[in-house]
Design a protein around this motif. Structure first.
Motif, PDB file in Angstrom:
ATOM      1  N   SER A  19       0.815  -1.216   0.000  1.00 24.10           N
ATOM      2  CA  SER A  19       0.000   0.000   0.000  1.00 24.10           C
ATOM      3  C   SER A  19       0.845   1.261   0.000  1.00 24.10           C
ATOM      4  O   SER A  19       1.897   1.315   0.640  1.00 24.10           O
ATOM      5  N   VAL A  20       0.367   2.263  -0.696  1.00 21.63           N
ATOM      6  CA  VAL A  20       0.986   3.586  -0.694  1.00 21.63           C
ATOM      7  C   VAL A  20       0.271   4.412   0.368  1.00 21.63           C
ATOM      8  O   VAL A  20      -0.955   4.386   0.461  1.00 21.63           O
ATOM      9  N   ILE A  21       1.039   5.117   1.188  1.00 23.59           N
ATOM     10  CA  ILE A  21       0.475   5.895   2.291  1.00 23.59           C
ATOM     11  C   ILE A  21       0.794   7.373   2.096  1.00 23.59           C
ATOM     12  O   ILE A  21       1.918   7.720   1.739  1.00 23.59           O
ATOM     13  N   PHE A  22      -0.181   8.218   2.315  1.00 22.08           N
ATOM     14  CA  PHE A  22      -0.002   9.669   2.249  1.00 22.08           C
ATOM     15  C   PHE A  22       0.462  10.145   3.619  1.00 22.08           C
ATOM     16  O   PHE A  22      -0.208   9.911   4.622  1.00 22.08           O
ATOM     17  N   TRP A  23       1.621  10.788   3.649  1.00 21.14           N
ATOM     18  CA  TRP A  23       2.155  11.326   4.889  1.00 21.14           C
ATOM     19  C   TRP A  23       2.024  12.845   4.856  1.00 21.14           C
ATOM     20  O   TRP A  23       2.766  13.518   4.175  1.00 21.14           O
ATOM     21  N   GLY A  24       1.058  13.356   5.573  1.00 24.52           N
ATOM     22  CA  GLY A  24       0.864  14.799   5.664  1.00 24.52           C
ATOM     23  C   GLY A  24       0.784  15.202   7.128  1.00 24.52           C
ATOM     24  O   GLY A  24       0.606  14.367   8.003  1.00 24.52           O
ATOM     25  N   PRO A  70       9.328 -16.316  -0.565  1.00 26.26           N
ATOM     26  CA  PRO A  70      10.690 -16.484  -1.055  1.00 26.26           C
ATOM     27  C   PRO A  70      10.842 -15.904  -2.456  1.00 26.26           C
ATOM     28  O   PRO A  70       9.969 -16.091  -3.309  1.00 26.26           O
ATOM     29  N   GLY A  71      11.903 -15.170  -2.685  1.00 26.87           N
ATOM     30  CA  GLY A  71      12.164 -14.596  -3.988  1.00 26.87           C
ATOM     31  C   GLY A  71      11.320 -13.380  -4.330  1.00 26.87           C
ATOM     32  O   GLY A  71      11.307 -12.929  -5.464  1.00 26.87           O
ATOM     33  N   VAL A  72      10.618 -12.842  -3.319  1.00 29.90           N
ATOM     34  CA  VAL A  72       9.746 -11.676  -3.545  1.00 29.90           C
ATOM     35  C   VAL A  72      10.339 -10.459  -2.845  1.00 29.90           C
ATOM     36  O   VAL A  72      10.561 -10.479  -1.635  1.00 29.90           O
ATOM     37  N   MET A  73      10.584  -9.409  -3.601  1.00 24.48           N
ATOM     38  CA  MET A  73      11.052  -8.138  -3.063  1.00 24.48           C
ATOM     39  C   MET A  73       9.821  -7.308  -2.679  1.00 24.48           C
ATOM     40  O   MET A  73       8.859  -7.257  -3.431  1.00 24.48           O
ATOM     41  N   GLN A  74       9.868  -6.676  -1.531  1.00 22.25           N
ATOM     42  CA  GLN A  74       8.746  -5.845  -1.083  1.00 22.25           C
ATOM     43  C   GLN A  74       9.080  -4.378  -1.251  1.00 22.25           C
ATOM     44  O   GLN A  74      10.122  -3.916  -0.820  1.00 22.25           O
ATOM     45  N   LEU A  75       8.180  -3.664  -1.911  1.00 22.57           N
ATOM     46  CA  LEU A  75       8.344  -2.232  -2.114  1.00 22.57           C
ATOM     47  C   LEU A  75       7.293  -1.507  -1.330  1.00 22.57           C
ATOM     48  O   LEU A  75       6.130  -1.823  -1.380  1.00 22.57           O
TER      49      LEU A  75
END
Length: 70
Positions: free
Chosen positions: A22-27, A65-70
């Protein structure tokens, strides 16, 4: 702000997929960006990340396994 983190010891060849979380808005509490706009912006950014990174990487829906987390 051009902040980023790069792990100099990462072994990139161990990853076959990428999981875009998930993308989070930081305000701040005084942000002028409405909650609706924050939601729209984060949804749009997540969609674009999946579209563009999906051109180069297999996309995963969960960690493993073998999964990069962004």
């Amino acid at each position: 702000a051009a902040l980023r983190y790069v792990n100099p010891h990462a072994v990139w060849t161990q990853y076959q997929q990428i999981w875009i979380t998930s993308v989070i808005f930081w305000g701040s509490e005084t942000t002028n960006v409405s909650a609706a706009d924050q939601h729209m912006l984060t949804d749009y950014f997540h969609q674009v990340l999946r579209e563009e990174l999906g051109k180069k990487f297999a996309l995963a829906d969960q960690a493993g396994p073998g999964v990069m987390q962004l």
